[in-house]
Design an enzyme around this catalytic site. Structure first.
Site, short mmCIF file in Angstrom:
data_model
loop_
_atom_site.label_atom_id
_atom_site.label_comp_id
_atom_site.label_asym_id
_atom_site.label_seq_id
_atom_site.Cartn_x
_atom_site.Cartn_y
_atom_site.Cartn_z
N GLU A 1 50.68 -15.91 93.73
CA GLU A 1 51.39 -16.77 92.92
C GLU A 1 52.89 -16.98 93.27
O GLU A 1 53.89 -15.88 93.59
CB GLU A 1 51.14 -16.28 91.43
CG GLU A 1 51.65 -17.08 90.33
CD GLU A 1 51.06 -16.75 89.10
OE1 GLU A 1 51.71 -17.42 87.73
OE2 GLU A 1 49.96 -15.28 88.73
N LYS B 1 50.35 -25.20 87.75
CA LYS B 1 49.08 -24.21 86.88
C LYS B 1 48.94 -24.92 85.64
O LYS B 1 49.69 -25.56 84.84
CB LYS B 1 49.79 -23.11 86.69
CG LYS B 1 48.94 -21.90 86.08
CD LYS B 1 49.62 -20.74 86.03
CE LYS B 1 49.38 -18.88 85.71
NZ LYS B 1 49.61 -18.01 85.98
N CYS C 1 46.14 -17.69 89.35
CA CYS C 1 45.95 -17.01 88.26
C CYS C 1 45.09 -17.32 86.93
O CYS C 1 44.24 -16.96 87.09
CB CYS C 1 47.18 -16.16 87.97
SG CYS C 1 47.04 -14.59 87.48
#
Length: 540
Positions: free
Chosen positions: A44, A111, A147
């Site tokens: 990330e 994200k 994540c």
């Protein structure tokens, strides 16, 4: 058709976009040329490293990151690359992953789930998105998550429903004791529920208080781990898929209590010194267990030639303490000095004699000793450009059993998040590698040696009592009533909580230190200094 996916578990530096760019390019070429990988997956925000914090408010920083993505794509056109970067789109900034192919950006995923708890503060910087991103490599449909996304039930299932045969997830998941078990349990459950394999790559390295342990892994559609990278090591690995089935590969050992914490502390010191450009480290060596452990950590992180120890005895220092400190320094092969502080203490007492006339001796005089040591150590740190390591543990910091501008003076606190009982366990573990901490240092009652025959239990409950109380109050946010109900004495709980509450001002002035528990002071636990709230209540 076989598909080879490389996991690039690499140590990147926050803000150093140029260095990160070159490392990403070199890693991609290595994966292509030496591992014959078809695709390489990075962590990330890999272009900037994680967490870049308020660097994300700088427009020039965001432009530089975007330029680096384009340069990486051009430099490694014949392998698919998936990497993380901050993506600006109009007024909105996204935590994004780019798919690079043939010298260009093929696709971008943004994200969805932005964590805003514990050490995470992503709502401060990023906008959440709600679109999936699928692409094909060698006939396989790949989905992307970042994540926190995989900690939610619906995202993996949504990717599967959209046609994803393999999920790639980019992560910057910081270490704390047992965290790898949490990660793998979540991923295994998600993968099994959706019957889709998942490739999990995690950042590695130290970043200020945070430690990223790597331990990247791959699970199959039954939720079984078929590959695991080593923890606390830089590693580029490849996993082969036959269709959408990952073939079993090497699985490095899973987290082991105590040894993993020790590795985290060593990595934290190593990267803090290296990434901040210090010439080495120094510390005050007292002959006690805390400084002995910090010395061992520093030597394991930096090498004996880059560590220096200073013994600063006072009139209250026992001969055994000096002897043990010398033994520790010699066992680890570090340069050490003995600089008595009595002349400095006498000078300060003489200077203050007039204004102190008529007052009783108290902790003020004790603190003058600690602050004299702080002056000596900071002078050596300045002169030699070595990082001064403090040696206080979490138990002491919790209750304020430390001296501002004395033993708290320094640039980095390796065991700031290590409770006293864990200090003993870590010391014993380190001695299993090679005997460097004398057994009598571990066995002796701990003492600050600032007064005659002083021991810690003169001022504090025994650590066997204090540490569990602190864990419940600091890390678990339990109330006084709940802690007493758990079986602790009313007076011990009352005393411990009172000390924690009134020493927030000290903790605010403490140097940064390595986080290894689920809740550390600083990023995790942010309490006001001026506060009318007290954990001790009147029901007692």
């Amino acid at each position: 058709m076989s598909l080879k996916i490389a996991l690039a578990q690499v140590n990147l530096t926050v803000g150093d976009i140029e260095s990160n760019k070159h490392k990403i390019i070199a890693s991609a070429r290595h994966a292509r040329d030496n591992l014959q990988a078809d695709l390489v997956l990075f962590p990330e925000l890999s272009v900037t490293a994680y967490p870049p914090e308020d660097l994300l408010f700088r427009a020039d920083f965001i432009r530089h990151a975007r330029q680096a993505v384009e340069e990486i794509a051009a430099a490694a056109p014949d392998i698919d690359i998936v990497l993380g970067y901050p993506e600006q789109d109009g007024k909105h900034l996204f935590n994004s992953a780019a798919v690079l192919r043939g010298g260009k950006v093929l696709a971008v995923y943004r994200k969805k789930e932005l964590p805003n708890y514990g050490v995470f503060d992503e709502h401060r910087y990023f906008t959440s998105a709600d679109e999936l991103c699928l692409f094909e490599t060698k006939g396989r449909a790949l989905g992307i998550t970042i994540c926190e996304d995989i900690w939610q039930d619906d995202i993996i299932a949504s990717n599967k429903q959209a046609g994803a045969e393999i999920i790639l997830t980019l992560n910057a998941s910081p270490f704390h004791a047992g965290k790898i078990h949490e990660r793998e349990d979540i991923v295994r459950t998600q993968a099994k529920a959706s019957a889709v394999p998942l490739v999990y790559v995690n950042q590695y390295g130290g970043q200020d208080e945070l430690i990223f342990d790597g331990a990247s892994f791959v699970v199959d559609q039954q939720g079984e781990v078929v590959f695991r990278a080593a923890e606390f090591e830089e590693q580029i690995s490849v996993v082969e898929f036959n269709g959408n089935v990952p073939l079993k590969s090497e699985c490095a050992p899973l987290y082991a209590e105590i040894s993993s914490e020790y590795k985290a502390l060593v990595l934290g010191v190593k990267d803090y010194v290296r990434k901040n450009g210090f010439d080495g480290a120094l510390l005050g060596l007292s002959g006690g267990i805390d400084s002995a452990l910090v010395l061992a950590i520093a030597v394991d992180a930096l090498g004996a030639d880059n560590v220096e120890a200073v013994l600063m005895p006072s009139r209250y220092t026992q001969d055994i303490s000096v002897d043990d400190a010398v033994l520790e320094a010699e066992a680890l092969g570090v340069k050490h000095h003995i600089i008595p502080i009595e002349p400095a203490v006498n000078a300060f007492n003489e200077m203050l004699a007039g204004v102190f006339a008529g007052s009783e001796r108290d902790t003020t005089e004790e603190n003058i000793q600690a602050r004299s040591r702080g002056v000596v150590l900071m002078a050596l740190s300045n002169k030699q450009d070595k990082l001064l390591l403090t040696t206080g543990n979490k138990s002491e910091l919790s209750v304020g059993y430390a001296t501002l501008y004395g033993d708290m003076a320094g640039g980095f606190a390796p065991i700031k998040d290590v409770p006293k009982l864990l200090v003993y366990k870590l010391a014993r573990y380190r001695n299993t590698l090679s005997p460097v901490i004398p057994e009598r240092v571990i066995d002796r009652p701990p003492s600050a040696e600032l007064a005659p025959d002083q021991v810690d239990e003169d001022s504090l409950p025994p650590y066997s009592v204090l540490d569990p109380i602190l864990e419940m109050y600091v890390e678990q946010d339990k109330s006084e009533r709940e802690i007493i109900a758990a079986g602790f004495k009313q007076e011990d709980v009352h005393r411990a909580i009172s000390l924690v509450d009134r020493n927030e001002y000290k903790r605010r002035q403490a140097p940064p230190g390595i986080r290894i528990t689920p809740k550390a002071f600083g990023r995790d636990r942010r309490y006001p200094i001026s506060s009318g709230y007290r954990g001790v209540h009147r029901f007692i």
